[in-house]
Design a protein around this motif. Sequence first.
Motif, short mmCIF file in Angstrom:
data_model
loop_
_atom_site.label_atom_id
_atom_site.label_comp_id
_atom_site.label_asym_id
_atom_site.label_seq_id
_atom_site.Cartn_x
_atom_site.Cartn_y
_atom_site.Cartn_z
N SER A 131 144.57 96.61 73.96
CA SER A 131 145.38 96.18 75.51
C SER A 131 146.01 95.18 75.83
O SER A 131 146.88 95.03 76.20
CB SER A 131 144.51 96.19 76.46
N PHE A 132 145.67 93.94 74.07
CA PHE A 132 145.81 92.48 73.84
C PHE A 132 147.19 92.67 73.85
O PHE A 132 148.02 91.36 74.57
CB PHE A 132 144.68 91.89 73.76
N ILE A 133 147.70 93.71 73.26
CA ILE A 133 148.96 93.87 72.82
C ILE A 133 149.82 93.72 73.43
O ILE A 133 149.67 95.08 74.48
CB ILE A 133 148.71 94.77 70.71
N SER A 134 150.94 93.47 73.91
CA SER A 134 152.02 93.76 74.83
C SER A 134 152.38 95.31 74.22
O SER A 134 152.76 95.42 73.15
CB SER A 134 153.06 93.09 75.00
N ASP A 135 153.13 96.33 75.15
CA ASP A 135 154.12 97.55 74.85
C ASP A 135 155.69 96.61 73.98
O ASP A 135 155.71 97.47 73.00
CB ASP A 135 155.07 97.70 76.58
N LYS A 136 156.20 95.58 74.33
CA LYS A 136 157.71 94.88 73.24
C LYS A 136 156.22 95.36 72.09
O LYS A 136 157.73 95.28 71.15
CB LYS A 136 157.42 93.38 73.80
N TRP A 137 155.33 94.66 72.03
CA TRP A 137 155.28 94.36 69.99
C TRP A 137 154.62 95.88 70.08
O TRP A 137 155.21 95.91 68.56
CB TRP A 137 154.22 93.54 70.10
N ASN A 138 154.00 96.49 70.71
CA ASN A 138 154.13 97.83 70.01
C ASN A 138 155.34 98.76 69.97
O ASN A 138 155.64 99.37 68.92
CB ASN A 138 153.34 98.89 71.66
N GLN A 139 156.41 98.91 70.75
CA GLN A 139 157.68 100.14 70.51
C GLN A 139 157.95 99.18 69.41
O GLN A 139 158.75 99.95 68.36
CB GLN A 139 158.46 98.92 71.78
N LYS A 400 144.24 83.85 70.51
CA LYS A 400 144.06 84.81 70.65
C LYS A 400 145.29 85.12 69.12
O LYS A 400 145.35 86.38 68.92
CB LYS A 400 145.00 84.24 71.84
N ASN A 412 148.21 96.68 65.13
CA ASN A 412 149.54 97.13 64.99
C ASN A 412 149.99 95.67 63.72
O ASN A 412 149.94 94.69 64.19
CB ASN A 412 149.51 95.98 66.58
N TYR A 415 152.67 92.36 64.85
CA TYR A 415 152.03 92.10 65.81
C TYR A 415 150.94 90.94 64.66
O TYR A 415 151.71 89.55 65.55
CB TYR A 415 151.71 92.27 67.28
#
Length: 464
Positions: A131-139, A400, A412, A415
């Motif tokens: 959950s540390f990785i933002s949705d933008k990076w997942n997209q 981080k 990811n 990322y």
Amino acid sequence: MNVLMTKRKVGLFLLGIVQLIVLSMIAAMQLNLSYYTISVLAIVQCVVNIILLKIVCNLPVLCIPNMFSVFSLFFHCGQIIKEGFNVQGTVPLPFQYYADEGVIQKACLFYLMSQATYFIGLASTPDANASFISDKWNQRNEVDTKVYGKALMIVGVIPRLYIDISSLLGALSQGYRGVYSLYFPQMIQSIASFFDAGIILYLFGLKEKKKMRATLFVVLLYKCLMMTTGARQEKVAYLIVLLYLYFFVCNTVTVGKIAMVVAGCVAGFIFISAIGTVRTGSSSGIKDVLELMQSGQMSNIFGSALGEFGSAFDTLEVAVKYTPAYITYGYGTSYLAGLISIIPLVVKQIRFLDKATIFVHQLPGGVYFALGGSYLGELYYNFSWLGLIGSAIIGKFMGKLNLGIVLSKQHNALYGAWCAIISTAMIMFVRGYFTDMMQKLVWTYFIISLVYAYLKRRYDEHCI
């Protein structure tokens, strides 16, 4: 388990506070520590902090945050250690030249206290969690990481070759002086950096081990060739991160690989030292470097390395000595200048920001001549002793970055590659300035976003 881990991290925080209290007492009592004592304190502090972070936070001994810590020690205390242990070797820019004993003591204490706050910041890093990785990076990760890498390499290859060929020609004609005198606009350097960033992204996207090894081998040879021009710092930082990623992130760690890395580090250290010796002459190149290595005439390699690379302490000294006696505190202007520098030529038009980018240039030329950067010197110039808080922020940030790289395997890759690109810049930041990296990183991020937006738009058009 989480409660136990929290208690342990609180314990680490308190140990960091204890370090600060002890060092503050030394400062308050104005104790004049010998260089031997300072050296022992610096080395023990670095080693103990790394061990504690391994035991309590399970932070690997070999990781980006610990590399930052070790490089801080090497670059800021190298000459102190050489002097304290009476290690033989040459010193191009002796720290005694820049300040009196009182200033040197203050600068040493600032270094030691900065590493205590760095330890506190690093220890406060949250545990690894997807959950540390933002949705933008997942997209964005929906697109193969190699695609981003190829796009960046295509954009950056011509400026990269232009800079490198110019450097080779300069080295062949006038040695390192011919390279040092070259000027490349910041915009050209930033676009050229896309090529190096692209290689990291491409490496993260590769699945075939043979292609991965071949890519690493070609990059290693190329960077070593470019190092023979005498300009080593950027290439060394880049290769250290790249080799770490290959051996400890992209592949399974084995005893054989560790032995290979150790042998490579020893050979690399000798190679880099040989370049340092050769570049003081009138010529430079791979032939001269290899001939020196084979001649057996290299002596006092370790001491000379401490003397040369430990010169970042000179910049910290200068900051302590001349701020605010000669130049006023920056109050964050050098960092503001770094942020604004993402827009070309704007900083040059704002005088108070322009002079803050490399703060030592506000001093007489005889003082700053040949001085490099120092993230600690820049912190002191901006905030005096409150700059120690900045060191804690850097510690948290490095933690981080490490999380992003750790999570890259399972969650990811894009990322993780981005964190690795920033890590390269941060290793350079130890002996540099904030403005050195901001334009390069922001423009790289922009290209990644642009590639994703373009591919997403094409995909959406095909789906209609």
